[in-house]
Write an enzyme that holds these catalytic residues in place. Structure first.
Site, PDB file in Angstrom:
ATOM      1  N   ASN A  99       0.828  -1.205   0.000  1.00  0.00           N
ATOM      2  CA  ASN A  99       0.000   0.000   0.000  1.00  0.00           C
ATOM      3  C   ASN A  99       0.866   1.260   0.000  1.00  0.00           C
ATOM      4  O   ASN A  99       1.977   1.257   0.540  1.00  0.00           O
ATOM      5  CB  ASN A  99      -0.928   0.017   1.226  1.00  0.00           C
ATOM      6  CG  ASN A  99      -1.889  -1.169   1.207  1.00  0.00           C
ATOM      7  OD1 ASN A  99      -2.110  -1.782   0.151  1.00  0.00           O
ATOM      8  ND2 ASN A  99      -2.427  -1.514   2.357  1.00  0.00           N
ATOM      9  N   HIS A 116       6.148  -0.757  -2.509  1.00  0.00           N
ATOM     10  CA  HIS A 116       5.721  -0.054  -3.717  1.00  0.00           C
ATOM     11  C   HIS A 116       5.720   1.461  -3.524  1.00  0.00           C
ATOM     12  O   HIS A 116       5.035   2.177  -4.248  1.00  0.00           O
ATOM     13  CB  HIS A 116       4.320  -0.534  -4.140  1.00  0.00           C
ATOM     14  CG  HIS A 116       4.343  -1.943  -4.654  1.00  0.00           C
ATOM     15  ND1 HIS A 116       3.219  -2.724  -4.758  1.00  0.00           N
ATOM     16  CD2 HIS A 116       5.363  -2.727  -5.087  1.00  0.00           C
ATOM     17  CE1 HIS A 116       3.544  -3.910  -5.237  1.00  0.00           C
ATOM     18  NE2 HIS A 116       4.839  -3.941  -5.445  1.00  0.00           N
ATOM     19  N   CYS A 124      12.429  13.408  -6.714  1.00  0.00           N
ATOM     20  CA  CYS A 124      12.924  14.438  -7.640  1.00  0.00           C
ATOM     21  C   CYS A 124      13.890  13.809  -8.651  1.00  0.00           C
ATOM     22  O   CYS A 124      14.939  13.266  -8.272  1.00  0.00           O
ATOM     23  CB  CYS A 124      13.655  15.547  -6.866  1.00  0.00           C
ATOM     24  SG  CYS A 124      14.345  16.792  -7.975  1.00  0.00           S
ATOM     25  N   ALA A 227     -11.090  -7.360   7.211  1.00  0.00           N
ATOM     26  CA  ALA A 227      -9.832  -7.234   7.962  1.00  0.00           C
ATOM     27  C   ALA A 227     -10.061  -6.724   9.388  1.00  0.00           C
ATOM     28  O   ALA A 227      -9.397  -7.173  10.322  1.00  0.00           O
ATOM     29  CB  ALA A 227      -8.888  -6.293   7.215  1.00  0.00           C
TER      30      ALA A 227
HETATM   31  C1  BV8 Z   1       8.542  -5.887 -11.421  1.00  0.00           C
HETATM   32  C2  BV8 Z   1       1.828   1.023  -6.581  1.00  0.00           C
HETATM   33  C3  BV8 Z   1      10.591  -6.455 -12.351  1.00  0.00           C
HETATM   34  C4  BV8 Z   1       1.200   1.914  -7.580  1.00  0.00           C
HETATM   35  C5  BV8 Z   1       1.512  -1.147  -7.587  1.00  0.00           C
HETATM   36  C6  BV8 Z   1       3.201 -11.467 -16.218  1.00  0.00           C
HETATM   37  C7  BV8 Z   1       3.265 -12.421 -15.209  1.00  0.00           C
HETATM   38  C8  BV8 Z   1       3.798 -12.129 -13.960  1.00  0.00           C
HETATM   39  C9  BV8 Z   1       4.293 -10.865 -13.681  1.00  0.00           C
HETATM   40  C10 BV8 Z   1       4.219  -9.912 -14.673  1.00  0.00           C
HETATM   41  C11 BV8 Z   1       3.684 -10.196 -15.935  1.00  0.00           C
HETATM   42  N1  BV8 Z   1       3.750  -9.064 -16.674  1.00  0.00           N
HETATM   43  C12 BV8 Z   1       4.328  -8.083 -15.934  1.00  0.00           C
HETATM   44  C13 BV8 Z   1       4.631  -8.595 -14.729  1.00  0.00           C
HETATM   45  C14 BV8 Z   1       5.269  -7.901 -13.612  1.00  0.00           C
HETATM   46  C15 BV8 Z   1       4.271  -7.001 -12.911  1.00  0.00           C
HETATM   47  C16 BV8 Z   1       3.010  -7.747 -12.544  1.00  0.00           C
HETATM   48  O1  BV8 Z   1       2.997  -8.511 -11.594  1.00  0.00           O
HETATM   49  N2  BV8 Z   1       1.933  -7.484 -13.329  1.00  0.00           N
HETATM   50  C17 BV8 Z   1       0.656  -8.102 -13.054  1.00  0.00           C
HETATM   51  C18 BV8 Z   1      -0.461  -7.164 -13.545  1.00  0.00           C
HETATM   52  C19 BV8 Z   1       0.604  -9.448 -13.776  1.00  0.00           C
HETATM   53  N3  BV8 Z   1       4.932  -6.550 -11.717  1.00  0.00           N
HETATM   54  C20 BV8 Z   1       5.697  -5.449 -11.769  1.00  0.00           C
HETATM   55  O2  BV8 Z   1       5.840  -4.774 -12.763  1.00  0.00           O
HETATM   56  C21 BV8 Z   1       6.476  -5.139 -10.505  1.00  0.00           C
HETATM   57  N4  BV8 Z   1       7.837  -4.925 -10.851  1.00  0.00           N
HETATM   58  O3  BV8 Z   1       8.122  -6.987 -11.677  1.00  0.00           O
HETATM   59  O4  BV8 Z   1       9.801  -5.492 -11.691  1.00  0.00           O
HETATM   60  C22 BV8 Z   1      11.859  -5.847 -12.679  1.00  0.00           C
HETATM   61  C23 BV8 Z   1      12.934  -6.680 -12.783  1.00  0.00           C
HETATM   62  C24 BV8 Z   1      14.142  -6.143 -13.078  1.00  0.00           C
HETATM   63  C25 BV8 Z   1      14.259  -4.765 -13.267  1.00  0.00           C
HETATM   64  C26 BV8 Z   1      13.163  -3.942 -13.162  1.00  0.00           C
HETATM   65  C27 BV8 Z   1      11.940  -4.476 -12.866  1.00  0.00           C
HETATM   66  C28 BV8 Z   1       5.997  -3.851  -9.855  1.00  0.00           C
HETATM   67  C29 BV8 Z   1       4.565  -3.972  -9.476  1.00  0.00           C
HETATM   68  C30 BV8 Z   1       4.171  -2.769  -8.608  1.00  0.00           C
HETATM   69  C31 BV8 Z   1       3.065  -1.993  -9.275  1.00  0.00           C
HETATM   70  N5  BV8 Z   1       2.588  -0.997  -8.328  1.00  0.00           N
HETATM   71  N6  BV8 Z   1       1.145  -0.254  -6.661  1.00  0.00           N
HETATM   72  C32 BV8 Z   1      -0.119   2.453  -7.076  1.00  0.00           C
HETATM   73  O5  BV8 Z   1      -0.565   2.056  -5.977  1.00  0.00           O
HETATM   74  O6  BV8 Z   1      -0.696   3.236  -7.828  1.00  0.00           O
HETATM   75  S1  BV8 Z   1       0.572  -2.529  -7.753  1.00  0.00           S
HETATM   76  C33 BV8 Z   1      -0.858  -2.468  -6.818  1.00  0.00           C
HETATM   77  O7  BV8 Z   1      -1.712  -3.536  -7.228  1.00  0.00           O
HETATM   78  C34 BV8 Z   1      -0.660  -2.777  -5.358  1.00  0.00           C
HETATM   79  O8  BV8 Z   1       0.478  -2.148  -4.857  1.00  0.00           O
HETATM   80  C35 BV8 Z   1      -0.587  -4.268  -5.289  1.00  0.00           C
HETATM   81  O9  BV8 Z   1       0.743  -4.707  -5.447  1.00  0.00           O
HETATM   82  C36 BV8 Z   1      -1.343  -4.692  -6.518  1.00  0.00           C
HETATM   83  C37 BV8 Z   1      -2.563  -5.524  -6.179  1.00  0.00           C
HETATM   84  O10 BV8 Z   1      -3.290  -4.766  -5.316  1.00  0.00           O
HETATM   85  P1  BV8 Z   1      -3.840  -5.360  -3.916  1.00  0.00           P
HETATM   86  O11 BV8 Z   1      -3.164  -4.618  -2.842  1.00  0.00           O
HETATM   87  O12 BV8 Z   1      -3.779  -6.846  -3.851  1.00  0.00           O
HETATM   88  O13 BV8 Z   1      -5.318  -4.878  -4.066  1.00  0.00           O
HETATM   89  P2  BV8 Z   1      -6.445  -5.528  -4.962  1.00  0.00           P
HETATM   90  O14 BV8 Z   1      -7.479  -4.482  -5.182  1.00  0.00           O
HETATM   91  O15 BV8 Z   1      -5.855  -6.227  -6.152  1.00  0.00           O
HETATM   92  O16 BV8 Z   1      -7.034  -6.670  -4.003  1.00  0.00           O
HETATM   93  C38 BV8 Z   1      -7.625  -6.274  -2.782  1.00  0.00           C
HETATM   94  C39 BV8 Z   1      -7.815  -7.535  -1.971  1.00  0.00           C
HETATM   95  O17 BV8 Z   1      -8.349  -7.162  -0.704  1.00  0.00           O
HETATM   96  C40 BV8 Z   1      -8.806  -8.498  -2.602  1.00  0.00           C
HETATM   97  O18 BV8 Z   1      -8.295  -9.805  -2.498  1.00  0.00           O
HETATM   98  C41 BV8 Z   1     -10.061  -8.330  -1.758  1.00  0.00           C
HETATM   99  O19 BV8 Z   1     -10.778  -9.559  -1.619  1.00  0.00           O
HETATM  100  C42 BV8 Z   1      -9.484  -7.934  -0.426  1.00  0.00           C
HETATM  101  N7  BV8 Z   1     -10.381  -7.094   0.380  1.00  0.00           N
HETATM  102  C43 BV8 Z   1     -11.252  -6.123  -0.062  1.00  0.00           C
HETATM  103  N8  BV8 Z   1     -11.879  -5.576   1.010  1.00  0.00           N
HETATM  104  C44 BV8 Z   1     -11.385  -6.201   2.121  1.00  0.00           C
HETATM  105  C45 BV8 Z   1     -10.443  -7.158   1.728  1.00  0.00           C
HETATM  106  N9  BV8 Z   1      -9.797  -7.948   2.604  1.00  0.00           N
HETATM  107  C46 BV8 Z   1     -10.081  -7.785   3.912  1.00  0.00           C
HETATM  108  N10 BV8 Z   1     -10.980  -6.887   4.371  1.00  0.00           N
HETATM  109  C47 BV8 Z   1     -11.644  -6.081   3.516  1.00  0.00           C
HETATM  110  N11 BV8 Z   1     -12.542  -5.192   3.985  1.00  0.00           N
END
Ligand code: BV8
Length: 242
Positions: A99, A116, A124, A227
């Site tokens: 987060n 993240h 900067c 949560a």
């Molecule tokens: C990297 C900051 C390598 C920005 C974020 C293909 C396959 C595998 C991987 C990849 C691929 N293609 C590309 C990739 C890599 C990519 C990736 O994984 N893509 C995904 C789409 C497939 N990853 C990256 O690019 C990462 N970097 O790999 O670098 C590298 C290597 C060498 C050199 C350079 C680089 C970087 C990823 C970071 C992106 N930034 N956030 C911003 O916030 O704006 S990602 C963002 O979404 C979050 O930070 C988090 O990581 C992600 C998922 O979000 P969640 O937190 O899980 O939230 P979400 O809404 O998805 O889910 C909420 C959950 O809460 C649900 O399960 C729900 O049921 C639950 N919930 C809801 N309400 C409640 C609850 N639980 C409890 N109580 C409640 N009330």
């Protein structure tokens, strides 16, 4: 969950679900869409190069929003767990969050890794400093450190960028007895891979989430619910109902 007293080193990973009940949109609940863009398309260096105003507005809106929200019972429970855990001999607790809000800090967590980045610092690109930042970036303000205007970007890790403090995270994981994943969909790597890392090292794994995440099958145990309910319950269990 086996004997609690065997558990000394804990690594906790949190995602947007832990802040949902504080009124901060998760990526899923917001449908992952913003102004008809998928987050994956807005939160990238390419998007920033192509349309910096769109990306800056996206982050200005969210930076402003989090400053009107409060930590919830889950954040406070994790702060309490850390405080109690620190009193125990040879016990470590590391909280890794995906987060970019500051609700864990305001809930009392200090041993915190923002893998993240965060909304409340800017980066900067002229002097490479990361000053505290609470205002909009859209009007290209000058950097408080070097004075150069128009070179401040959100200090947030975009898709395709390397998450922060990965060595520290893997070091904490390799020393852990328990890995707990809270409020994350398991959709984004490398965070989504931590549970497999833990399993591979024979570490106990627990998921606390509203519903089964994409990685649910990898966890020894999954507890489903909001949560603010499941996290305090788990913390009470870990502290022996202190
Ligand atoms: C990297 C900051 C390598 C920005 C974020 C293909 C396959 C595998 C991987 C990849 C691929 N293609 C590309 C990739 C890599 C990519 C990736 O994984 N893509 C995904 C789409 C497939 N990853 C990256 O690019 C990462 N970097 O790999 O670098 C590298 C290597 C060498 C050199 C350079 C680089 C970087 C990823 C970071 C992106 N930034 N956030 C911003 O916030 O704006 S990602 C963002 O979404 C979050 O930070 C988090 O990581 C992600 C998922 O979000 P969640 O937190 O899980 O939230 P979400 O809404 O998805 O889910 C909420 C959950 O809460 C649900 O399960 C729900 O049921 C639950 N919930 C809801 N309400 C409640 C609850 N639980 C409890 N109580 C409640 N009330």
């Amino acid at each position: 969950m086996g004997q609690m007293n065997e558990i000394r080193n804990i690594v906790i990973l949190t995602g947007a679900g832990v802040s949902a009940e504080s009124g901060i949109d998760t990526f899923r609940d917001a449908g992952g869409l913003w102004e008809q863009h998928k987050v994956e398309d807005v939160a990238t260096p390419e998007a920033f190069a192509r349309d910096p105003d769109l990306v800056l507005r996206f982050y200005d809106m969210r930076r402003e929003a989090i400053q009107t929200k409060e930590p919830n019972a889950a954040h406070h429970a994790l702060g309490r767990l850390e405080a109690e855990w620190a009193k125990r001999e040879d016990c470590e607790l590391t909280l890794v969050t995906q987060n970019v809000d500051d609700l864990h800090e305001r809930g009392g967590s200090e041993r915190l890794i923002h893998m993240h980045g965060g909304h409340l610092t800017a980066w900067c690109l002229a002097c490479d400093n990361r000053p505290e930042w609470r205002e909009p970036l859209l009007d290209r303000p000058p950097c408080p450190t070097c004075g150069v205007a128009g070179k401040l970007r959100p200090d947030v890790v975009w898709f395709g960028e390397m998450p922060y403090q990965m060595e520290e995270i893997y070091a904490a994981l390799s020393a852990a007895d328990l890995f707990v994943s809270i409020g994350t969909s398991g959709a984004v790597y490398p965070a989504a891979g931590f549970v497999q890392e833990a399993r591979g090292q024979g570490i106990r794994t627990l998921e606390l989430n509203l519903e089964p995440s994409q990685g649910s099958a990898y966890f020894d145990e999954s507890r489903h619910g909001p949560a603010t309910q499941v996290v305090p319950e788990w913390v009470d269990e870990m502290l022996g109902g202190l």
